[in-house]
Design an enzyme around this catalytic site. Structure first.
Site, PDB file in Angstrom:
ATOM      1  N   SER A 160     -56.087 -45.843  19.707  1.00 45.72           N
ATOM      2  CA  SER A 160     -55.779 -45.628  21.125  1.00 45.72           C
ATOM      3  C   SER A 160     -56.854 -46.221  22.026  1.00 45.72           C
ATOM      4  O   SER A 160     -58.047 -45.965  21.814  1.00 45.72           O
ATOM      5  CB  SER A 160     -55.669 -44.130  21.426  1.00 45.72           C
ATOM      6  OG  SER A 160     -54.596 -43.574  20.732  1.00 45.72           O
ATOM      7  N   GLU A 244     -59.405 -31.344  17.303  1.00 43.40           N
ATOM      8  CA  GLU A 244     -58.445 -32.206  17.986  1.00 43.40           C
ATOM      9  C   GLU A 244     -57.074 -31.533  18.053  1.00 43.40           C
ATOM     10  O   GLU A 244     -56.464 -31.433  19.104  1.00 43.40           O
ATOM     11  CB  GLU A 244     -58.329 -33.547  17.269  1.00 43.40           C
ATOM     12  CG  GLU A 244     -57.389 -34.500  17.989  1.00 43.40           C
ATOM     13  CD  GLU A 244     -57.162 -35.807  17.251  1.00 43.40           C
ATOM     14  OE1 GLU A 244     -57.337 -35.828  16.024  1.00 43.40           O
ATOM     15  OE2 GLU A 244     -56.802 -36.794  17.910  1.00 43.40           O
ATOM     16  N   GLU A 361     -44.848 -33.138  10.214  1.00 43.87           N
ATOM     17  CA  GLU A 361     -44.404 -32.826   8.847  1.00 43.87           C
ATOM     18  C   GLU A 361     -45.604 -32.350   8.022  1.00 43.87           C
ATOM     19  O   GLU A 361     -45.534 -31.360   7.292  1.00 43.87           O
ATOM     20  CB  GLU A 361     -43.776 -34.061   8.171  1.00 43.87           C
ATOM     21  CG  GLU A 361     -42.422 -34.466   8.723  1.00 43.87           C
ATOM     22  CD  GLU A 361     -42.519 -35.307   9.998  1.00 43.87           C
ATOM     23  OE1 GLU A 361     -43.642 -35.565  10.469  1.00 43.87           O
ATOM     24  OE2 GLU A 361     -41.462 -35.702  10.525  1.00 43.87           O
TER      25      GLU A 361
HETATM   26  C1  FAD Z   1     -49.633 -42.817  20.172  1.00 39.50           C
HETATM   27  C2  FAD Z   1     -50.475 -42.817  18.934  1.00 39.50           C
HETATM   28  C3  FAD Z   1     -51.856 -42.839  19.050  1.00 39.50           C
HETATM   29  C4  FAD Z   1     -52.650 -42.888  17.914  1.00 39.50           C
HETATM   30  N1  FAD Z   1     -54.006 -42.999  18.074  1.00 39.50           N
HETATM   31  C5  FAD Z   1     -54.788 -43.141  16.989  1.00 39.50           C
HETATM   32  C6  FAD Z   1     -56.187 -43.375  17.141  1.00 39.50           C
HETATM   33  O1  FAD Z   1     -56.710 -43.424  18.247  1.00 39.50           O
HETATM   34  N2  FAD Z   1     -56.927 -43.578  16.036  1.00 39.50           N
HETATM   35  C7  FAD Z   1     -56.397 -43.515  14.778  1.00 39.50           C
HETATM   36  O2  FAD Z   1     -57.151 -43.667  13.814  1.00 39.50           O
HETATM   37  N3  FAD Z   1     -55.059 -43.291  14.575  1.00 39.50           N
HETATM   38  C8  FAD Z   1     -54.251 -43.114  15.660  1.00 39.50           C
HETATM   39  N4  FAD Z   1     -52.890 -42.928  15.505  1.00 39.50           N
HETATM   40  C9  FAD Z   1     -52.317 -42.972  14.147  1.00 39.50           C
HETATM   41  C10 FAD Z   1     -51.758 -41.639  13.659  1.00 39.50           C
HETATM   42  O3  FAD Z   1     -52.799 -40.758  13.319  1.00 39.50           O
HETATM   43  C11 FAD Z   1     -50.834 -41.958  12.481  1.00 39.50           C
HETATM   44  O4  FAD Z   1     -49.717 -42.646  13.003  1.00 39.50           O
HETATM   45  C12 FAD Z   1     -50.367 -40.717  11.750  1.00 39.50           C
HETATM   46  O5  FAD Z   1     -51.441 -40.133  11.051  1.00 39.50           O
HETATM   47  C13 FAD Z   1     -49.200 -41.009  10.767  1.00 39.50           C
HETATM   48  O6  FAD Z   1     -49.537 -42.045   9.917  1.00 39.50           O
HETATM   49  P1  FAD Z   1     -48.550 -43.290   9.699  1.00 39.50           P
HETATM   50  O7  FAD Z   1     -48.203 -43.831  11.057  1.00 39.50           O
HETATM   51  O8  FAD Z   1     -49.208 -44.205   8.718  1.00 39.50           O
HETATM   52  O9  FAD Z   1     -47.224 -42.692   9.093  1.00 39.50           O
HETATM   53  P2  FAD Z   1     -46.953 -42.297   7.579  1.00 39.50           P
HETATM   54  O10 FAD Z   1     -48.103 -41.567   7.020  1.00 39.50           O
HETATM   55  O11 FAD Z   1     -46.494 -43.530   6.858  1.00 39.50           O
HETATM   56  O12 FAD Z   1     -45.761 -41.288   7.729  1.00 39.50           O
HETATM   57  C14 FAD Z   1     -44.415 -41.698   8.001  1.00 39.50           C
HETATM   58  C15 FAD Z   1     -43.542 -40.445   7.977  1.00 39.50           C
HETATM   59  O13 FAD Z   1     -43.551 -39.837   6.669  1.00 39.50           O
HETATM   60  C16 FAD Z   1     -43.976 -38.486   6.749  1.00 39.50           C
HETATM   61  N5  FAD Z   1     -44.793 -38.138   5.594  1.00 39.50           N
HETATM   62  C17 FAD Z   1     -45.803 -38.882   5.067  1.00 39.50           C
HETATM   63  N6  FAD Z   1     -46.356 -38.223   4.026  1.00 39.50           N
HETATM   64  C18 FAD Z   1     -45.689 -37.026   3.915  1.00 39.50           C
HETATM   65  C19 FAD Z   1     -45.822 -35.903   3.064  1.00 39.50           C
HETATM   66  N7  FAD Z   1     -46.731 -35.856   2.109  1.00 39.50           N
HETATM   67  N8  FAD Z   1     -44.971 -34.855   3.247  1.00 39.50           N
HETATM   68  C20 FAD Z   1     -44.037 -34.860   4.235  1.00 39.50           C
HETATM   69  N9  FAD Z   1     -43.872 -35.915   5.085  1.00 39.50           N
HETATM   70  C21 FAD Z   1     -44.688 -36.977   4.929  1.00 39.50           C
HETATM   71  C22 FAD Z   1     -44.817 -38.416   8.014  1.00 39.50           C
HETATM   72  O14 FAD Z   1     -44.922 -37.099   8.489  1.00 39.50           O
HETATM   73  C23 FAD Z   1     -44.041 -39.347   8.930  1.00 39.50           C
HETATM   74  O15 FAD Z   1     -42.950 -38.689   9.524  1.00 39.50           O
HETATM   75  C24 FAD Z   1     -52.061 -42.873  16.624  1.00 39.50           C
HETATM   76  C25 FAD Z   1     -50.652 -42.832  16.494  1.00 39.50           C
HETATM   77  C26 FAD Z   1     -49.873 -42.811  17.639  1.00 39.50           C
HETATM   78  C27 FAD Z   1     -48.380 -42.784  17.462  1.00 39.50           C
END
Ligand code: FAD
Length: 379
Positions: A160, A244, A361
């Protein structure tokens, strides 16, 4: 829980109210997700800091007022009720600073905290990677020891405001031979303008350019920018996530103020009976969240921890935020979603609430396993 506030806390609240009434910009600042808005918000941080309103709960030596948690919650209520701007420094103040208070050295605190409090150095969080979001421990970016420091290589994503921020903090794999994925990680701070760093904006639904991914190619970080012991980065990072999700990212003041705005809008629009129950739900939800937060803060003040309960807060505020904005858009009518209003911008951002700060989730799994004691899910 005793909701009688101390005279000192009430005095701080009154002083904050007066100050905010005199200083909050009359017109909302441009979005902090744009270059122009980012600069305007940075200037606002400096203004807050000049009168010690930027970090009220920090010790005075770092620019704070040494106020307690309750005073901070009251300050936040006043802040949002006054319609003051969103905080561009929030990643540094809410995530990195608590980590430095718990795990940093005196030298790091003295060097890093004052320019963070004044907005002179704005921080981005660089935790997530393309293959490491929910499963953060599978991160692959590396930190390799070199003379006087470390060399970083890899890719971070979803950061972000990183397109305009000055520095970033993140976790890196420093011992690829460690037995388990969350071992052998090191927590480091680095300059976003250092040689070897490429910052590339990630497109957002609203087209604003501040969200970014980072490519790191032999980026040198001196030893003084390692937080805590090398190899212990996971434990250090986890100590700040509860903050957080649980408290600092969404204090109740923000929702109380938003619910108030919603009620005003509902009244001005002729008290549309079709959405009356949803407006009432918004008010009740804000108040319930406030009381739940105060109960948690009371336990915290008596030596308890926020810990796992922060997952409850996170699921609640993220869903609440969406419902609140959807109600506001319905009140605005057919063009609400496309309108150039804070509600429309806020609505788009609210949709990301169930994802960032740990997806809902995953939070529900934590609630099921650690709070309710249910069996572990199949993963
Ligand atoms: C607006 C925004 C701001 C952000 N800002 C930052 C930031 O400043 N710095 C930073 O480091 N990150 C940031 N993020 C990243 C954010 O922390 C991640 O998007 C989040 O942790 C999910 O990871 P992913 O996108 O890789 O999704 P994934 O981990 O690939 O997940 C995809 C889907 O599968 C589900 N899922 C995955 N594993 C499981 C499980 N074991 N059991 C059940 N469901 C599961 C998830 O809940 C999700 O619905 C930001 C994201 C957004 C959208």
């Amino acid at each position: 829980m005793d909701l009688q506030h101390s005279p000192e806390d009430e005095a701080l609240r009154a002083e904050a109210r007066d100050w905010l009434a005199a200083h909050v910009p009359e017109r909302p600042l441009p979005s902090l997700e744009t270059r122009e808005g980012f600069a305007a918000h940075r200037a606002w941080e400096a203004r807050l800091h000049a009168d010690r309103w930027s970090v009220v709960s920090w010790p005075r030596e770092y620019g704070g007022r040494g106020a307690g948690l309750f005073a901070w919650l009251l300050f936040e209520q006043e802040y949002y009720a006054a319609g003051a701007p969103g905080r561009v420094s929030q990643n540094g103040i809410n995530l990195l600073a608590p980590t430095l208070f718990d795990h940093g050295t005196e030298e790091q605190r003295a060097r890093v905290l004052p320019p963070m409090a004044s907005g002179e150095v704005v921080w981005a969080q660089a935790w997530s990677e393309p293959e490491a979001g929910s499963d953060l421990a599978s991160l692959r970016s590396r930190a390799v020891p070199t003379e006087g420091g470390w060399l970083l290589n890899g890719q971070k994503t979803w950061s972000s405001r990183a397109a305009f921020a000055d520095r970033a903090f993140g976790i890196f794999r420093s011992d690829p031979r460690a037995d388990r994925p969350h071992q052998g990680l090191t927590y480091l701070m680095f300059d976003l303008s250092a040689p070897g760093v490429t910052v590339r904006p990630v497109g957002r639904l609203d087209g604003k350019p501040a969200f970014a991914e980072l490519f790191l190619d032999d980026v040198f970080v001196p030893d003084e920018d390692v937080i805590g012991e090398p190899g212990r980065g996971w434990r250090i990072a986890m100590s700040s996530t509860g903050n957080e999700r649980g408290l600092t990212l969404r204090s109740p003041g923000r929702f109380l103020a938003a619910a108030d705005r919603l009620v005003r809008q509902w009244r001005e629009g002729g008290e549309d009976r079709g959405v009356r129950d949803r407006v009432a739900d918004a008010v009740i939800g804000a108040r319930a969240y406030e009381l739940f937060t105060w109960a948690g803060a009371s336990r915290f003040a008596q030596g308890g921890s926020i810990g796992t309960e922060s997952s409850l807060n996170k699921v609640f505020w993220s869903q609440y935020d969406i419902a609140l904005h959807e109600t506001a858009l319905d009140l605005l009518g057919e063009d609400g979603e496309l309108s150039d209003t804070a509600w429309a911008e806020g609505h788009l951002f609210s949709l990301a609430g169930p994802i960032y700060a740990g997806t809902n989730e995953i939070q529900r799994d934590i609630i099921a396993e650690r709070l309710l004691g249910l069996p572990k899910g199949r993963r």
